[in-house]
Design a protein around this motif. Sequence first.
Motif, PDB file in Angstrom:
ATOM      1  N   ALA A  60      -5.400   6.741 -21.819  1.00 50.68           N
ATOM      2  CA  ALA A  60      -6.071   7.943 -21.536  1.00 50.68           C
ATOM      3  C   ALA A  60      -5.562   8.863 -23.172  1.00 50.68           C
ATOM      4  O   ALA A  60      -6.917   9.908 -23.245  1.00 50.68           O
ATOM      5  CB  ALA A  60      -5.091   8.611 -20.773  1.00 50.68           C
ATOM      6  N   GLU A  80       4.293   9.475 -28.734  1.00 58.04           N
ATOM      7  CA  GLU A  80       5.010   8.009 -27.077  1.00 58.04           C
ATOM      8  C   GLU A  80       6.514   7.703 -27.257  1.00 58.04           C
ATOM      9  O   GLU A  80       7.129   8.188 -28.297  1.00 58.04           O
ATOM     10  CB  GLU A  80       4.140   6.956 -27.653  1.00 58.04           C
ATOM     11  CG  GLU A  80       4.367   5.341 -27.049  1.00 58.04           C
ATOM     12  CD  GLU A  80       4.356   5.796 -25.708  1.00 58.04           C
ATOM     13  OE1 GLU A  80       3.555   6.197 -25.021  1.00 58.04           O
ATOM     14  OE2 GLU A  80       5.591   5.880 -24.901  1.00 58.04           O
ATOM     15  N   SER A  89      -1.026   1.027 -19.422  1.00 56.99           N
ATOM     16  CA  SER A  89      -2.356   0.390 -20.302  1.00 56.99           C
ATOM     17  C   SER A  89      -2.156  -0.966 -21.492  1.00 56.99           C
ATOM     18  O   SER A  89      -2.962  -1.653 -21.479  1.00 56.99           O
ATOM     19  CB  SER A  89      -2.274   1.287 -21.359  1.00 56.99           C
ATOM     20  OG  SER A  89      -2.981   2.551 -20.652  1.00 56.99           O
ATOM     21  N   GLY A  93      -3.817  -5.775 -15.166  1.00 57.45           N
ATOM     22  CA  GLY A  93      -4.675  -6.868 -14.996  1.00 57.45           C
ATOM     23  C   GLY A  93      -6.174  -7.042 -16.345  1.00 57.45           C
ATOM     24  O   GLY A  93      -6.845  -8.563 -16.077  1.00 57.45           O
ATOM     25  N   PHE A  95      -8.787  -6.035 -15.893  1.00 60.25           N
ATOM     26  CA  PHE A  95     -10.689  -6.214 -15.357  1.00 60.25           C
ATOM     27  C   PHE A  95     -10.720  -4.806 -15.635  1.00 60.25           C
ATOM     28  O   PHE A  95     -10.198  -3.065 -15.736  1.00 60.25           O
ATOM     29  CB  PHE A  95     -10.121  -5.839 -13.842  1.00 60.25           C
ATOM     30  CG  PHE A  95      -9.805  -6.539 -13.199  1.00 60.25           C
ATOM     31  CD1 PHE A  95      -8.433  -7.889 -13.332  1.00 60.25           C
ATOM     32  CD2 PHE A  95     -10.992  -7.727 -11.780  1.00 60.25           C
ATOM     33  CE1 PHE A  95      -8.650  -9.100 -12.601  1.00 60.25           C
ATOM     34  CE2 PHE A  95     -10.106  -8.145 -11.078  1.00 60.25           C
ATOM     35  CZ  PHE A  95      -9.357  -8.971 -11.278  1.00 60.25           C
ATOM     36  N   ALA A 230       8.165  13.662 -25.765  1.00 54.61           N
ATOM     37  CA  ALA A 230       8.870  15.064 -25.544  1.00 54.61           C
ATOM     38  C   ALA A 230       9.650  15.217 -24.575  1.00 54.61           C
ATOM     39  O   ALA A 230       9.573  14.730 -23.717  1.00 54.61           O
ATOM     40  CB  ALA A 230       7.390  15.411 -25.208  1.00 54.61           C
ATOM     41  N   GLY A 389      -7.372   2.266 -13.630  1.00 55.28           N
ATOM     42  CA  GLY A 389      -7.961   2.940 -14.700  1.00 55.28           C
ATOM     43  C   GLY A 389      -9.063   3.215 -16.164  1.00 55.28           C
ATOM     44  O   GLY A 389      -8.747   3.597 -17.261  1.00 55.28           O
ATOM     45  N   VAL A 390      -8.743   1.955 -16.558  1.00 53.22           N
ATOM     46  CA  VAL A 390      -9.402   1.517 -17.573  1.00 53.22           C
ATOM     47  C   VAL A 390     -10.423   2.095 -17.805  1.00 53.22           C
ATOM     48  O   VAL A 390     -10.857   3.107 -18.976  1.00 53.22           O
ATOM     49  CB  VAL A 390      -9.676  -0.132 -17.287  1.00 53.22           C
ATOM     50  CG1 VAL A 390     -10.024  -0.823 -19.882  1.00 53.22           C
ATOM     51  CG2 VAL A 390      -8.340  -1.297 -17.485  1.00 53.22           C
TER      52      VAL A 390
HETATM   53  C1  LIG Z   1       0.593  -4.181 -13.612  1.00 52.83           C
HETATM   54  C2  LIG Z   1      -0.819  -3.120 -13.622  1.00 52.83           C
HETATM   55  C3  LIG Z   1      -2.011  -3.774 -13.230  1.00 52.83           C
HETATM   56  C4  LIG Z   1      -3.590  -2.880 -13.692  1.00 52.83           C
HETATM   57  N1  LIG Z   1      -4.565  -3.575 -13.985  1.00 52.83           N
HETATM   58  C5  LIG Z   1      -5.719  -3.297 -14.074  1.00 52.83           C
HETATM   59  C6  LIG Z   1      -7.079  -3.276 -14.054  1.00 52.83           C
HETATM   60  O1  LIG Z   1      -6.682  -4.125 -14.206  1.00 52.83           O
HETATM   61  N2  LIG Z   1      -7.833  -2.596 -13.814  1.00 52.83           N
HETATM   62  C7  LIG Z   1      -7.499  -1.511 -14.717  1.00 52.83           C
HETATM   63  O2  LIG Z   1      -8.926  -0.932 -14.669  1.00 52.83           O
HETATM   64  N3  LIG Z   1      -6.623  -0.605 -13.522  1.00 52.83           N
HETATM   65  C8  LIG Z   1      -5.782  -1.566 -14.141  1.00 52.83           C
HETATM   66  N4  LIG Z   1      -4.338  -0.456 -13.904  1.00 52.83           N
HETATM   67  C9  LIG Z   1      -4.386   0.470 -14.179  1.00 52.83           C
HETATM   68  C10 LIG Z   1      -4.817   0.780 -14.967  1.00 52.83           C
HETATM   69  O3  LIG Z   1      -3.749   0.039 -16.255  1.00 52.83           O
HETATM   70  C11 LIG Z   1      -3.967   3.153 -14.926  1.00 52.83           C
HETATM   71  O4  LIG Z   1      -5.086   3.440 -14.487  1.00 52.83           O
HETATM   72  C12 LIG Z   1      -3.900   2.791 -16.869  1.00 52.83           C
HETATM   73  O5  LIG Z   1      -3.280   2.209 -17.622  1.00 52.83           O
HETATM   74  C13 LIG Z   1      -3.208   4.425 -17.144  1.00 52.83           C
HETATM   75  O6  LIG Z   1      -3.488   4.846 -18.029  1.00 52.83           O
HETATM   76  P1  LIG Z   1      -2.330   6.532 -19.092  1.00 52.83           P
HETATM   77  O7  LIG Z   1      -2.809   6.253 -20.647  1.00 52.83           O
HETATM   78  O8  LIG Z   1      -2.786   7.459 -17.618  1.00 52.83           O
HETATM   79  O9  LIG Z   1      -0.853   5.647 -18.284  1.00 52.83           O
HETATM   80  P2  LIG Z   1      -0.033   4.844 -19.400  1.00 52.83           P
HETATM   81  O10 LIG Z   1      -0.777   3.814 -19.839  1.00 52.83           O
HETATM   82  O11 LIG Z   1       1.178   4.863 -18.085  1.00 52.83           O
HETATM   83  O12 LIG Z   1       0.826   5.955 -20.465  1.00 52.83           O
HETATM   84  C14 LIG Z   1       1.698   7.108 -20.508  1.00 52.83           C
HETATM   85  C15 LIG Z   1       2.668   6.899 -21.394  1.00 52.83           C
HETATM   86  O13 LIG Z   1       3.384   8.405 -21.611  1.00 52.83           O
HETATM   87  C16 LIG Z   1       4.682   7.876 -22.145  1.00 52.83           C
HETATM   88  N5  LIG Z   1       5.420   8.584 -21.398  1.00 52.83           N
HETATM   89  C17 LIG Z   1       6.044   9.423 -20.509  1.00 52.83           C
HETATM   90  N6  LIG Z   1       6.385  10.033 -20.864  1.00 52.83           N
HETATM   91  C18 LIG Z   1       6.714  10.687 -22.368  1.00 52.83           C
HETATM   92  C19 LIG Z   1       6.637  11.873 -22.607  1.00 52.83           C
HETATM   93  N7  LIG Z   1       7.129  12.361 -22.206  1.00 52.83           N
HETATM   94  N8  LIG Z   1       6.452  12.296 -24.253  1.00 52.83           N
HETATM   95  C20 LIG Z   1       5.651  10.558 -24.672  1.00 52.83           C
HETATM   96  N9  LIG Z   1       5.413   9.811 -24.060  1.00 52.83           N
HETATM   97  C21 LIG Z   1       5.285   9.765 -23.044  1.00 52.83           C
HETATM   98  C22 LIG Z   1       4.697   6.292 -21.827  1.00 52.83           C
HETATM   99  O14 LIG Z   1       5.781   6.307 -21.978  1.00 52.83           O
HETATM  100  C23 LIG Z   1       3.308   5.007 -21.175  1.00 52.83           C
HETATM  101  O15 LIG Z   1       3.239   4.738 -22.671  1.00 52.83           O
HETATM  102  C24 LIG Z   1      -3.433  -1.426 -13.702  1.00 52.83           C
HETATM  103  C25 LIG Z   1      -2.165  -0.938 -13.550  1.00 52.83           C
HETATM  104  C26 LIG Z   1      -0.886  -1.692 -13.678  1.00 52.83           C
HETATM  105  C27 LIG Z   1       0.436  -1.260 -13.806  1.00 52.83           C
END
Ligand SMILES: Cc1cc2nc3c(=O)[nH]c(=O)nc-3n(C[C@H](O)[C@H](O)[C@H](O)COP(=O)(O)OP(=O)(O)OC[C@H]3O[C@@H](n4cnc5c(N)ncnc54)[C@H](O)[C@@H]3O)c2cc1C
Length: 455
Positions: A60, A80, A89, A93, A95, A230, A389-390
Amino acid sequence: MPALPTVQAAIIAIPRRRAKPLTSPLSENYYRATAGQVAPRPALRGPIDAQVCIIGGGFAGLNTALGLVERGVRDVVLIEAQQLAFGASGRNGGFVFGGYSRGEGALLADLGRERARALYQRTQDAVELIRARIARHAIDCDATDAGVLWANWFRDPTLLRQRQRLLSEQFGTEWTFVPRAELRQSVRSLRYADALFERNALHFHPLKYALALAALAEQGGVRLYEATPATALARDGAGWRVRTAQGEVRAAQVVLACGGYLARLRRQVDAAVLPIATYVMVTEPLGARMDEVLRTRAAIYDTRFAFDYYRPLPDSRLLWGGRISVLDRSPAAVQRLLLGDLLKVFPQLAGVRVDYAWSGLMSYARHEMPQIGQVEPGLWLAQAFGGHGVAPTTAAGEVLAAAIAEGDPAWREYADYGLVSTLKPIGFLGAQLTYWWLQARDAWQAWREGRAGAD
Ligand SMILES: Cc1cc2nc3c(=O)[nH]c(=O)nc-3n(C[C@H](O)[C@H](O)[C@H](O)COP(=O)(O)OP(=O)(O)OC[C@H]3O[C@@H](n4cnc5c(N)ncnc54)[C@H](O)[C@@H]3O)c2cc1C
């Protein structure tokens, strides 16, 4: 006893191997182990200024950063807490497909045809954008553009037919029906009946892709900081002051993108998501044995609520994911659970070694849709992408970058899916009970269809 169809008989004839003990220690996260050398980014020390500060280095945050660069906004800082793509992320998986955690039927009921279709289309466009970025920047992320199979765990094909019709008639999306005999040619398991094939989907190494997004954003001028949590967020005139462990960012606009790893910066924002764990493991390279299991390069998941998801990796390993829980488990526990699941589907892999196992946190809203938009003037949010979420984080990055850079109001299309409290800690209990209930319902249906023990 009725005669078995030939393909089914052939699968049953595959010799079973005896279980052998694990011989090498279990490692965590295959993606980290295979992403190559990654230069660490510095931690932020001291105060800095920026037009935009993005908090969270998952898909995101990174997609928003790159979207801003592509729109000419270069005065951007991304912080981060751990390492880039430390969260879901860099653990998922892999996908890459359209849609959201909330199903298309529910989306249609919520919004009506036109609005539901427009939101769905954003994720289809996102799949295309991911493809285009991989091609344009020659991103080495093991991309396998071979579609996704949704395999039916149950004998009744009604669910498949209904979804196929809904997607075609209401969303203009065609998924192909794959009859049982054909499916068994490519997925060599007796567990499934038929399937739907989603051609417009791919799978990839998510960490390599995330790190490539980060490098592109950085080349465009974005300043990236790791090990920089943060710790506080406060108004500073018309803008914001983001305090970090050893520094501070003053920015006109802030984007919160912290997924299930909860930033603890705004109570209302954290309260609106439940962090839910899901698990992944990777087997040893299967070599020629892969042929006994899969003769397709497509990724696969099944029709149960608590489905398995898996895909072949380029080095002939099988990546296997599944389960959701409010518990984060140790690699050994993840391996124990998932190996049992794998062997229910592919008993011919008995004795296979598991080399990697890990868990990750997803963020779920009660409405199962992402929360994308403006929390208050200059404070933006992209979270709650659930297990799907990807592509949606890519869509969110586009929507937020366009809002910040160009004042584009498209983010309002997500306004129906706002910050609804998840009622923690009771929400955790509710989520676990719902999971068990739906898991039991699936087991009951399988049992009714005469497959006792199927779960
Ligand atoms: C095991 C697993 C399998 C999945 N498989 C799939 C799939 O195959 N296909 C698909 O479409 N989706 C899949 N998903 C879902 C997808 O991975 C997530 O929806 C997506 O990656 C979310 O991205 P994000 O950036 O919102 O969160 P995240 O990738 O979790 O990133 C959030 C980041 O914020 C950071 N953070 C938190 N608090 C703070 C702070 N106070 N200060 C600075 N940084 C901070 C964290 O360290 C983290 O790195 C899967 C999820 C998981 C866990």
